[in-house]
Structure formats: structure tokens, C-alpha cells
Design a protein around this motif. Structure first.
Motif: not given
Length: 303
Positions: A9-20, A98-101, A51-59, A80-82
Motif C-alpha cells: 500500500a503506497s501512501l505517497l502523496t508526491d506523484r513524482s516520488l510515487e512514479q520513482a 530510506l532517504p530520497l536519494d 489486503s496489504f502486506d507492506v505499507v510505503l510511507l512518505q515522511q 518503509v518510510v521514505i
């Protein structure tokens, strides 16, 4: 034999980060579902958590209280917190930062998040101590995430079943170079914070060690990354006219990393595997790697 897919489950609100992230989680092992574009991403995760096994979060994307609501209900997922490695937690104590870079390491961080979550047994832990008892509710009926993951991935999941297709030596040359560059950035972060900010350094060490373990990074390569960075620091200090003797103290950082990595390998041995076979399995690649390699001396640069 390929491993079962993990539904993320991706909770990323930044669309460019989501695509990456989609780029680095391509292939059949991961199924990434975008909840960040919904009106209430955390609420959507709360409703569909099973429904999910893992969640992807944006700090910083949501207040910590939003995640607290999940914790109070016992709805914990490997995470995983980016964002910035700052020594703080957003969701729970087993989350991986995990840092953005360093997104090249995302797939390894996902595997590490699952292994940490299962090993620490957070799914069986009570709600956070700060939450009043009355606010705590049991997980929904059928909430059997640990059992689901263990049934599909084996005892303690991917912690014992690394994916050989993600091993550094099996990656295409461009991806191998990208991953090594990302690991160098991670190691640089841990060196810069090692004496200044121990909590942030610990998160950076965990990030480096997890990727080193799941990518089967050669030990000599880890030492090489350390030596190259120390050498670069030494040259910069000399150029600026500063003393560089203190760089010898950073041998402690390398020792720390190696101790963490050894512990990862120790824990990766299934308890039902005979000791002799376990030792042979854990050391075979290292023996082959070191058979013709010159001895490496860890000391101050230029000596």
C-alpha cells in the motif's frame, strides 16, 4: 522458483516520488497499489488493511496521530518510510527508513521491513503505551498478517529466503552500478552522523546492512566503500588545511557495520539446519571471495 508477490500500500502523496518507487519495484515480486491519491489515504489503509502486506510511507506527509489511530487498533504492517534519516520513528519501531536519494535500495528495504516486522513480533504486541487502554481495540477478525506472510514466504519470511535475482552479482551492469552508488551514499550518511547523531547513525547502519545482506554484497566491497570514503574525507581535510588524525576513529563505524551484518547472517540460519551445514552455507561465498584477495588493512588514509 520465484517468490510470491508482496502487496504494498503506497501512501505517497508526491506523484513524482510515487512514479520513482514504481520504477524500483517493477517486476513480479511486488504489487504496488496507490492509496496516496485518494481523499483519505490513511483512512483507506485502515479500511483495507487486510489486503496489504507492506505499507510505503512518505515522511511528514501525515501527522503522527494518523498512524497512531492504526496502532491503537492493532493494525500494524511492515513499513518503509521514505525521507530523512533522523533517528525518529513515524509508525512503529520496526519500520525501515530510506532517504530520497537512495531509492535504488527500495526493493531491499521492503524485504528488510518484512523481516524486521516478523522478527520483532510487533503484530502480537499491545498498542502503544501512550494510548489509553479504552482506545485499544483488537485487530479485525481474520487479521492474520504474520501467518499470511509466513505461509507464503516460509519461516520468518524473506529473512531466510533472499531472492538471488536481487543479488548484486546477478544484476545487469547499469543496475549494479546504481545500487553501489546508492550504498555509498548510505554509508556516507552513517559516517557523517556516527559521532554526531547516534540515533540517525543507527538508522543509516540498519539501512546499509539490510541492503548489503539482501543483495549479498561482498564483504571486501563493504570494506572498499568504507576506505574510499575515508580517503575522500582525508583528501578534503588536507586540501582545506585541517587535521585528519581523528578519521582513524571511524574504524569503529566499520566494526559496527560488520557486527550488524554478522548478526544478520547469524539470524538467517534456520533453527532446524544442522550447525555444520549452516556454517558451510553462510561462509561459502565469503571463502570464495577471499581466496585470492589481498589482505586489507583498516587504518588512516595515506598510510
Amino acid at each position: 522458483m520465484s517468490q510470491p508477490a508482496l502487496t504494498i500500500a503506497s501512501l505517497l502523496t508526491d506523484r513524482s516520488l510515487e512514479q520513482a518507487c514504481h520504477k524500483w519495484l517493477r517486476g513480479g515480486r511486488y504489487c504496488l497499489e496507490d492509496l496516496g491519491a485518494t481523499a483519505d489515504p490513511v483512512g483507506e489503509l485502515e479500511r483495507r488493511c487486510e489486503s496489504f502486506d507492506v505499507v510505503l510511507l512518505q515522511q511528514g506527509a501525515f501527522p503522527t496521530q494518523a498512524y497512531g489511530r492504526l496502532v491503537e487498533q492493532g493494525l500494524l504492517l511492515p513499513a518503509v518510510v521514505i525521507g530523512e534519516v533522523n533517528g525518529r520513528t513515524d509508525y512503529h519501531e520496526a519500520e525501515v527508513h530510506l532517504p530520497l536519494d537512495q531509492l535504488e535500495q527500495l526493493s531491499y528495504s521492503v524485504d528488510a521491513a518484512v523481516s524486521r516486522f516478523l522478527r520483532r513480533g510487533l503484530s502480537n504486541a499491545p498498542p502503544a503505551a501512550t494510548a489509553p487502554p479504552a482506545a485499544a481495540t483488537a485487530p479485525p477478525p481474520g487479521w492474520g498478517l504474520p501467518s499470511r506472510i509466513k505461509d507464503r514466504l516460509g519461516y520468518l519470511g524473506v529473512f531466510y529466503k533472499r531472492d538471488p535475482s536481487l543479488f548484486l552479482r546477478n544484476l545487469p551492469e547499469p543496475e549494479r552500478e546504481e545500487l553501489l552508488g546508492s550504498l555509498e551514499r548510505t554509508y556516507r550518511d552513517l559516517l557523517l552522523s556516527y559521532f554526531r547523531d547516534p540515533d540517525a547513525a543507527n538508522q543509516a547502519i540498519e539501512s546499509f546492512v539490510h541492503t548489503a545482506f539482501f543483495s549479498d554484497l561482498p564483504i571486501t566491497k563493504a570494506v572498499e566503500i568504507h576506505m574510499n570514503l575515508i580517503d575522500a574525507f582525508w583528501k578534503q581535510l588536507r586540501l582545506e588545511g585541517h587535521k585528519s588524525d581523528f578519521l582513524q576513529d571511524y574504524r569503529l563505524a566499520l566494526i559496527d557495520v560488520m557486527a550488524h551484518l554478522c548478526e544478520m547472517y547469524r539470524r538467517s540460519v534456520p533453527p532446524d539446519l544442522p550447525v555444520g551445514a549452516a556454517i558451510a552455507e553462510a561462509t561459502s561465498s565469503l571463502d570464495a571471495e577471499l581466496s585470492g584477495a589481498p589482505a586489507t588493512t583498516i587504518g588512516s588514509p595515506g598510510t
